[in-house]
Every structure is written in structure tokens, then in C-alpha cells.
Motif scaffolding. Structure first.
Motif, PDB file in Angstrom:
ATOM      1  N   HIS A  26       0.831  -1.203   0.000  1.00 26.34           N
ATOM      2  CA  HIS A  26       0.000   0.000   0.000  1.00 26.34           C
ATOM      3  C   HIS A  26       0.866   1.254   0.000  1.00 26.34           C
ATOM      4  O   HIS A  26       0.596   2.221  -0.705  1.00 26.34           O
ATOM      5  CB  HIS A  26      -0.945   0.007   1.203  1.00 26.34           C
ATOM      6  CG  HIS A  26      -1.955  -1.076   1.144  1.00 26.34           C
ATOM      7  ND1 HIS A  26      -1.702  -2.334   1.620  1.00 26.34           N
ATOM      8  CD2 HIS A  26      -3.212  -1.100   0.651  1.00 26.34           C
ATOM      9  CE1 HIS A  26      -2.771  -3.096   1.427  1.00 26.34           C
ATOM     10  NE2 HIS A  26      -3.697  -2.371   0.830  1.00 26.34           N
ATOM     11  N   PHE A  27       1.933   1.244   0.787  1.00 22.96           N
ATOM     12  CA  PHE A  27       2.820   2.403   0.851  1.00 22.96           C
ATOM     13  C   PHE A  27       3.590   2.565  -0.457  1.00 22.96           C
ATOM     14  O   PHE A  27       3.814   3.689  -0.916  1.00 22.96           O
ATOM     15  CB  PHE A  27       3.763   2.286   2.049  1.00 22.96           C
ATOM     16  CG  PHE A  27       3.014   2.317   3.351  1.00 22.96           C
ATOM     17  CD1 PHE A  27       2.459   3.489   3.822  1.00 22.96           C
ATOM     18  CD2 PHE A  27       2.838   1.154   4.088  1.00 22.96           C
ATOM     19  CE1 PHE A  27       1.736   3.522   5.006  1.00 22.96           C
ATOM     20  CE2 PHE A  27       2.120   1.177   5.276  1.00 22.96           C
ATOM     21  CZ  PHE A  27       1.569   2.361   5.740  1.00 22.96           C
ATOM     22  N   LEU A  28       3.960   1.442  -1.069  1.00 24.66           N
ATOM     23  CA  LEU A  28       4.638   1.514  -2.360  1.00 24.66           C
ATOM     24  C   LEU A  28       3.705   2.085  -3.426  1.00 24.66           C
ATOM     25  O   LEU A  28       4.131   2.836  -4.306  1.00 24.66           O
ATOM     26  CB  LEU A  28       5.144   0.127  -2.770  1.00 24.66           C
ATOM     27  CG  LEU A  28       6.262  -0.436  -1.902  1.00 24.66           C
ATOM     28  CD1 LEU A  28       6.584  -1.875  -2.317  1.00 24.66           C
ATOM     29  CD2 LEU A  28       7.499   0.432  -1.950  1.00 24.66           C
ATOM     30  N   TRP A  29       2.413   1.729  -3.360  1.00 21.47           N
ATOM     31  CA  TRP A  29       1.433   2.271  -4.300  1.00 21.47           C
ATOM     32  C   TRP A  29       1.354   3.789  -4.158  1.00 21.47           C
ATOM     33  O   TRP A  29       1.390   4.509  -5.157  1.00 21.47           O
ATOM     34  CB  TRP A  29       0.052   1.652  -4.060  1.00 21.47           C
ATOM     35  CG  TRP A  29      -0.989   2.199  -4.985  1.00 21.47           C
ATOM     36  CD1 TRP A  29      -1.303   1.724  -6.224  1.00 21.47           C
ATOM     37  CD2 TRP A  29      -1.839   3.331  -4.768  1.00 21.47           C
ATOM     38  NE1 TRP A  29      -2.302   2.496  -6.782  1.00 21.47           N
ATOM     39  CE2 TRP A  29      -2.642   3.491  -5.914  1.00 21.47           C
ATOM     40  CE3 TRP A  29      -1.995   4.229  -3.724  1.00 21.47           C
ATOM     41  CZ2 TRP A  29      -3.575   4.512  -6.033  1.00 21.47           C
ATOM     42  CZ3 TRP A  29      -2.931   5.255  -3.845  1.00 21.47           C
ATOM     43  CH2 TRP A  29      -3.710   5.380  -4.992  1.00 21.47           C
ATOM     44  N   ARG A  31       3.618   5.853  -2.976  1.00 22.23           N
ATOM     45  CA  ARG A  31       4.864   6.449  -3.477  1.00 22.23           C
ATOM     46  C   ARG A  31       4.875   6.470  -5.003  1.00 22.23           C
ATOM     47  O   ARG A  31       5.236   7.472  -5.623  1.00 22.23           O
ATOM     48  CB  ARG A  31       6.061   5.666  -2.963  1.00 22.23           C
ATOM     49  CG  ARG A  31       7.377   6.275  -3.429  1.00 22.23           C
ATOM     50  CD  ARG A  31       8.570   5.505  -2.956  1.00 22.23           C
ATOM     51  NE  ARG A  31       8.664   5.612  -1.509  1.00 22.23           N
ATOM     52  CZ  ARG A  31       9.383   4.780  -0.763  1.00 22.23           C
ATOM     53  NH1 ARG A  31      10.048   3.789  -1.305  1.00 22.23           N
ATOM     54  NH2 ARG A  31       9.432   4.939   0.542  1.00 22.23           N
ATOM     55  N   ALA A  32       4.454   5.367  -5.624  1.00 21.31           N
ATOM     56  CA  ALA A  32       4.442   5.289  -7.091  1.00 21.31           C
ATOM     57  C   ALA A  32       3.484   6.308  -7.692  1.00 21.31           C
ATOM     58  O   ALA A  32       3.812   6.954  -8.700  1.00 21.31           O
ATOM     59  CB  ALA A  32       4.070   3.879  -7.542  1.00 21.31           C
ATOM     60  N   MET A  33       2.316   6.468  -7.098  1.00 23.02           N
ATOM     61  CA  MET A  33       1.351   7.417  -7.641  1.00 23.02           C
ATOM     62  C   MET A  33       1.876   8.848  -7.564  1.00 23.02           C
ATOM     63  O   MET A  33       1.698   9.638  -8.476  1.00 23.02           O
ATOM     64  CB  MET A  33       0.002   7.307  -6.910  1.00 23.02           C
ATOM     65  CG  MET A  33      -0.729   5.997  -7.158  1.00 23.02           C
ATOM     66  SD  MET A  33      -1.053   5.661  -8.909  1.00 23.02           S
ATOM     67  CE  MET A  33       0.262   4.542  -9.327  1.00 23.02           C
ATOM     68  N   VAL A  34       2.546   9.182  -6.469  1.00 24.67           N
ATOM     69  CA  VAL A  34       3.122  10.527  -6.327  1.00 24.67           C
ATOM     70  C   VAL A  34       4.261  10.695  -7.342  1.00 24.67           C
ATOM     71  O   VAL A  34       4.384  11.750  -7.979  1.00 24.67           O
ATOM     72  CB  VAL A  34       3.583  10.776  -4.874  1.00 24.67           C
ATOM     73  CG1 VAL A  34       4.371  12.074  -4.767  1.00 24.67           C
ATOM     74  CG2 VAL A  34       2.365  10.824  -3.943  1.00 24.67           C
ATOM     75  N   GLU A  35       5.070   9.664  -7.524  1.00 24.70           N
ATOM     76  CA  GLU A  35       6.146   9.736  -8.520  1.00 24.70           C
ATOM     77  C   GLU A  35       5.589   9.903  -9.933  1.00 24.70           C
ATOM     78  O   GLU A  35       6.229  10.507 -10.791  1.00 24.70           O
ATOM     79  CB  GLU A  35       7.024   8.488  -8.451  1.00 24.70           C
ATOM     80  CG  GLU A  35       7.921   8.454  -7.236  1.00 24.70           C
ATOM     81  CD  GLU A  35       8.702   7.159  -7.093  1.00 24.70           C
ATOM     82  OE1 GLU A  35       8.576   6.257  -7.960  1.00 24.70           O
ATOM     83  OE2 GLU A  35       9.440   7.047  -6.102  1.00 24.70           O
ATOM     84  N   LYS A  36       4.385   9.384 -10.176  1.00 18.77           N
ATOM     85  CA  LYS A  36       3.748   9.509 -11.494  1.00 18.77           C
ATOM     86  C   LYS A  36       3.025  10.838 -11.668  1.00 18.77           C
ATOM     87  O   LYS A  36       2.455  11.103 -12.716  1.00 18.77           O
ATOM     88  CB  LYS A  36       2.748   8.362 -11.728  1.00 18.77           C
ATOM     89  CG  LYS A  36       3.386   7.000 -11.784  1.00 18.77           C
ATOM     90  CD  LYS A  36       4.198   6.846 -13.038  1.00 18.77           C
ATOM     91  CE  LYS A  36       4.761   5.446 -13.138  1.00 18.77           C
ATOM     92  NZ  LYS A  36       5.692   5.307 -14.225  1.00 18.77           N
ATOM     93  N   GLY A  37       3.006  11.674 -10.618  1.00 18.68           N
ATOM     94  CA  GLY A  37       2.435  13.006 -10.775  1.00 18.68           C
ATOM     95  C   GLY A  37       1.255  13.354  -9.888  1.00 18.68           C
ATOM     96  O   GLY A  37       0.816  14.499  -9.879  1.00 18.68           O
TER      97      GLY A  37
END
Length: 72
Positions: A26-29, A31-37
Motif C-alpha cells: 500500500h505504501f509503495l502504491w 509512493r508510485a502514484m506521487v512519482e507519477k504526478g
């Protein structure tokens, strides 16, 4: 919370990848969403309010309001 006896009987893969419990994935998700914008707040709303609305449970949870589960 999952019954410990039920968890013990799960396969090792299911024991590690329980999708209904908060975990590292869940935390990786997030982080990934924030990295994607996504902004951090948009990611939080996507994982809370929008999910509750999708399951037609917005009257019970998804936002912090009096009378909802987070208000206990």
C-alpha cells in the motif's frame, strides 16, 4: 484483523500478500502514484473517499465525518 488461525492455514504466498490488510504494498502504491504526478492528497483521496464511493459505502466510511467508522 484476520483470525490468526485462518492466517496459519493460508499458503505462504497468501500469508505474505494479504490484500485486505495494510502492508508495504500500500505504501509503495502511494509512493508510485506521487512519482507519477499525483499530489499526496490526491493519492489519499483516491485510496479513501473514491474507493468508498465506488463500493457505495460513502455513507459509512471514506471521509472523516461524525457518525462514520473513523468517528468511533
Amino acid at each position: 484483523m484476520t483470525d490468526p488461525d485462518a492466517v496459519e492455514q493460508m499458503s505462504p504466498t497468501l500469508r505474505t500478500d494479504r490484500l485486505t490488510e495494510l502492508g508495504e504494498g500500500h505504501f509503495l502504491w502511494f509512493r508510485a502514484m506521487v512519482e507519477k504526478g499525483m499530489t499526496p492528497m490526491t493519492a489519499i483521496v483516491s485510496a479513501t473517499r473514491n474507493i468508498a464511493a465506488a463500493y457505495h459505502k460513502l455513507d459509512q466510511f471514506g471521509t472523516l465525518e461524525a457518525g462514520k467508522s473513523a468517528d468511533w
